[in-house]
Design a protein around this motif. Structure first.
Motif, PDB file in Angstrom:
ATOM      1  N   THR A  43      34.894 -39.060  89.020  1.00  0.00           N
ATOM      2  CA  THR A  43      35.701 -41.644  88.738  1.00  0.00           C
ATOM      3  C   THR A  43      35.052 -41.752  87.715  1.00  0.00           C
ATOM      4  O   THR A  43      34.156 -42.669  88.185  1.00  0.00           O
ATOM      5  N   GLY A  47      38.686 -46.402  89.682  1.00  0.00           N
ATOM      6  CA  GLY A  47      38.327 -46.474  91.101  1.00  0.00           C
ATOM      7  C   GLY A  47      39.308 -45.023  90.668  1.00  0.00           C
ATOM      8  O   GLY A  47      39.893 -44.292  91.595  1.00  0.00           O
ATOM      9  N   ILE A  48      39.946 -44.708  89.809  1.00  0.00           N
ATOM     10  CA  ILE A  48      40.445 -43.668  89.756  1.00  0.00           C
ATOM     11  C   ILE A  48      40.203 -42.210  89.679  1.00  0.00           C
ATOM     12  O   ILE A  48      38.885 -42.004  88.615  1.00  0.00           O
ATOM     13  N   PRO A  49      40.033 -41.356  90.615  1.00  0.00           N
ATOM     14  CA  PRO A  49      39.683 -40.222  90.677  1.00  0.00           C
ATOM     15  C   PRO A  49      40.175 -39.384  89.613  1.00  0.00           C
ATOM     16  O   PRO A  49      40.888 -39.099  89.261  1.00  0.00           O
ATOM     17  N   ASN A  50      39.246 -37.927  89.711  1.00  0.00           N
ATOM     18  CA  ASN A  50      39.540 -37.624  88.209  1.00  0.00           C
ATOM     19  C   ASN A  50      40.671 -38.100  86.880  1.00  0.00           C
ATOM     20  O   ASN A  50      41.262 -37.240  86.192  1.00  0.00           O
ATOM     21  N   THR A  51      39.452 -39.106  87.014  1.00  0.00           N
ATOM     22  CA  THR A  51      40.101 -40.257  85.442  1.00  0.00           C
ATOM     23  C   THR A  51      40.864 -39.220  84.594  1.00  0.00           C
ATOM     24  O   THR A  51      41.889 -40.159  83.789  1.00  0.00           O
TER      25      THR A  51
END
Length: 295
Positions: A43, A47-51
Motif C-alpha cells: 500500500t 491507502g490503496i491496497p496493492n497500489t
C-alpha cells in the motif's frame, strides 16, 4: 442453402463438436487460490491496497474511452459496416470496463471480484473474433457471430463461477490467441496495416509471460515493480496498436495475405543475393597504341 453458407454451418458444427469432446475427455480445471497471491501487495499511497496492481489498470480506461469516441465521432475510424461498428464498439467498451473491473479485483483479490476482471476481458476477446470474421471471412457472418460469441464468453465466466471449472473460459481466452495471429498471417486482409495485429499479439504474449513471472520480475527489480503490474501496462498496448491501425488503415486494393507478401519478399531477397554473388568485377586495363609507325 448455397455452398458457402453450408460450409459456414459445417465449420460452426465442427467447432461445437470439438468443444463438447474436449469437455468430455478432459478433467475439470478448478481455480487455483494461489492465483490471488500476487508478488506486490504494498500500500504505497492514498491507502490503496496493492497500489501498483490497481493503478496500472488506468491506461485501459483512457485507451478504451478514446477508442469509443473515435468509433462514433464522425466515423473517424472509417468503419464500413454496422457489424464493424458494433464489434469495435464492444471491443473498446470491454477495454474500458477492464480498467474498472481489474482495479476492483486487485483492491481485494478473490474469486468473487475476479469475475469482474475476467468478464470485460471476454467481451474484448470475443468481439475481436467477430471482427476477424468480418474482415477476413465474411461481413455478414461476422456480424451475426458477434452476439453468440459475446454470450458464449459471458457463459464461460458463469460456468467457472458456479462449477469451479475453467475449461470453457480457457477456450474463450486462448483460442483467439492462437487463431487470430494465424488468420492475420494466412488470410488476405480487407484493409492495409494488418501487421499491427501482429504487434498487438506480440504485446499480449509478452503480457502473459510477465504475468507468469510475477514474483521473479519483482525480485529482479529489487521489489520496485512486479510482473503483474508490467502485464497490465503491456496488455494496454494491445488496444493502442489496434486504435493506431484503425486510424491509419485504408481499403486494401489487392487482398494479399501477409504470408504471401513475406514469401514474395523472401524470393526477391534470395534473387538479389544470387545476382550479387554471381556478379564478377573485371578490371580492364587499356593501353594506348600509336597508329603512327616510328620513322
Amino acid at each position: 442453402m448455397d455452398v458457402s453458407r453450408k460450409k459456414k454451418w459445417v465449420a460452426w458444427a465442427v467447432a461445437a463438436a470439438i468443444f463438447v469432446v474436449l469437455m468430455l475427455v478432459t478433467p475439470a480445471i478448478p481455480q487455483d487460490e494461489a492465483y490471488h497471491d500476487f508478488a506486490d501487495q504494498r500500500t504505497l499511497f492514498l491507502g490503496i491496497p496493492n497500489t501498483l496492481n490497481v493503478i496500472s489498470n488506468i491506461p485501459f480506461f483512457f485507451v478504451g474511452v478514446t477508442g469509443l469516441i473515435l468509433c462514433h465521432f464522425n466515423n473517424y475510424f472509417r468503419l464500413s459496416s454496422q457489424g464493424e461498428l458494433w464489434s469495435w464498439t464492444l471491443f473498446f467498451a470491454g477495454v474500458t470496463a477492464v480498467g474498472f473491473g481489474s482495479s476492483y479485483y486487485h483492491l481485494n483479490p478473490n474469486d468473487a471480484t475476479l469475475v469482474w476482471d475476467r468478464l470485460p476481458m471476454t467481451i474484448a476477446f470475443t468481439s475481436v473474433m467477430a471482427i476477424f470474421i468480418i474482415e477476413r471471412v465474411d461481413d455478414r457472418a461476422g456480424a451475426k457471430s458477434l452476439a453468440p460469441l459475446v454470450i458464449a464468453g459471458a457463459l464461460s465466466i458463469m460456468y467457472w463461477r458456479h462449477f469451479d471449472d475453467l475449461r470453457p473460459y480457457a477456450v474463450v481466452q486462448f483460442v483467439p490467441c492462437i487463431a487470430l495471429p494465424v488468420m492475420a498471417i494466412v488470410i488476405p486482409p480487407m484493409y492495409t496495416h494488418s501487421s499491427y495485429w501482429l504487434w498487438a499479439a506480440g504485446f499480449y504474449l509478452l503480457a502473459k509471460v510477465e504475468e507468469a513471472a510475477d514474483k521473479t520480475i519483482y525480485n529482479w527489480t529489487h521489489q520496485i515493480v512486479s510482473g503483474h503490474t508490467l502485464k497490465h501496462l503491456c496488455a494496454a498496448m494491445v488496444p493502442v496498436f489496434l486504435a493506431l491501425m484503425l486510424a491509419k488503415r485504408t481499403t486494401e486494393p489487392e487482398r494479399i495475405s501477409l504470408l504471401q507478401k513475406w514469401k514474395t519478399s523472401w524470393v526477391a531477397v534470395r534473387e538479389r543475393r544470387f545476382k550479387d554473388s554471381s556478379t564478377v568485377d573485371v578490371d580492364c586495363g587499356y593501353a594506348v597504341v600509336s597508329s603512327i609507325s616510328e620513322q
